[in-house]
Design an enzyme around this catalytic site. Sequence first.
Site, PDB file in Angstrom:
ATOM      1  N   ARG A   8      -9.398   1.368   8.390  1.00 54.50           N
ATOM      2  CA  ARG A   8      -8.885  -0.012   8.857  1.00 54.50           C
ATOM      3  C   ARG A   8     -10.041  -0.766   9.521  1.00 54.50           C
ATOM      4  O   ARG A   8      -9.899  -2.107   9.791  1.00 54.50           O
ATOM      5  CB  ARG A   8      -7.962  -0.112   9.781  1.00 54.50           C
ATOM      6  N   ARG A  13      -0.572  -9.211  13.275  1.00 51.81           N
ATOM      7  CA  ARG A  13      -1.128  -8.085  12.266  1.00 51.81           C
ATOM      8  C   ARG A  13      -2.076  -8.771  11.012  1.00 51.81           C
ATOM      9  O   ARG A  13      -3.125  -8.117  10.698  1.00 51.81           O
ATOM     10  CB  ARG A  13       0.141  -7.243  11.540  1.00 51.81           C
ATOM     11  N   LYS A  60       0.891  -1.365  -0.049  1.00 52.93           N
ATOM     12  CA  LYS A  60      -0.086  -0.397   0.068  1.00 52.93           C
ATOM     13  C   LYS A  60       0.877   1.320   0.075  1.00 52.93           C
ATOM     14  O   LYS A  60       0.812   2.185  -0.914  1.00 52.93           O
ATOM     15  CB  LYS A  60      -0.955   0.051   1.213  1.00 52.93           C
ATOM     16  N   ARG A  96      11.614  -2.495  11.322  1.00 50.98           N
ATOM     17  CA  ARG A  96      10.480  -2.225  12.145  1.00 50.98           C
ATOM     18  C   ARG A  96      10.383  -3.051  13.193  1.00 50.98           C
ATOM     19  O   ARG A  96      10.032  -4.403  13.017  1.00 50.98           O
ATOM     20  CB  ARG A  96       9.177  -1.729  11.204  1.00 50.98           C
ATOM     21  N   ARG A 102      11.980  -6.021   4.594  1.00 49.90           N
ATOM     22  CA  ARG A 102      11.596  -4.612   4.544  1.00 49.90           C
ATOM     23  C   ARG A 102      12.636  -3.760   5.574  1.00 49.90           C
ATOM     24  O   ARG A 102      12.735  -4.391   6.583  1.00 49.90           O
ATOM     25  CB  ARG A 102      10.102  -4.176   4.886  1.00 49.90           C
TER      26      ARG A 102
END
Length: 214
Positions: A88, A171, A13, A160, A127
Amino acid sequence: MKIIMLGAPGAGKGTQAKKIAEKYHIPHISTGDIFRANIKNGTELGKKAKTYMDQGALVPDELVCDLVVDRVRQEDCRNGYVLDGFPRTIPQAESLDATLASLGESVDYAINVEVPDEKIVNRMSGRRACVGCGATYHLVYAPTKAEGICDTCGAELILRDDDKPETVLKRLGVYHNETQPLIDYYRGKGILKEVDGTMDMADVFRAIVEILGA
Ligand code: AP5
Ligand code: MG
């Protein structure tokens, strides 16, 4: 042009929203980025949000909705925006719709970037995020020019906290329970568009531009 990005954590996204914002000259509004900036600056909002984010849980609707509603009313949003990570939950979507309705406006496109769960954990572990400007990279799919250093601002890159595999699984569970119902919500409004997020980033963007028009 008012656009919402839907998709699982790590679907891409943010990657695509940034490109959309550049091409169509509209602001990229990421609630995750706003919270991370608040955490970095040690604000009250940041302190509250961090306790939820670290666990892979959603920040409560009341902390998110006012923030976004204020943001989309700002001058630079008059020609549209791309919302990344909001809404969300169904109550967040309803809050956005109510705000827009009061302005005589509505969302134009809800773009769902589809990536199956099994590909997500792998993507997230690769990431890397910049501690300075928040730009994101991927060790394999979007590497920096110099290892561990942000191409944009030269600051250090980190994994992260919420990208560790156990938190990513949490998540994903939250996504399926709370966020996935938005797909039907926007389909019902006739504005849902779906793109295959497993393609190369450039191909995903091409598919999005086909939807939005050049
Ligand atoms: P947020 O920051 O929004 O996290 P997220 O939705 O979990 O999404 P990500 O940013 O992790 O993924 P992305 O889809 O943007 O993927 P990206 O482009 O980086 O939110 C974080 C937390 O904040 C939430 O868990 C929650 O606690 C809180 N929060 C935020 N908004 C909230 C709200 N509205 N309500 C309540 N709580 C809220 O891509 C991922 C990786 O894959 C990158 O490394 C990228 O380079 C790579 N990649 C991207 N596309 C491709 C591709 N096509 N092929 C290969 N690799 C790719
Ligand atoms: Mg993101």
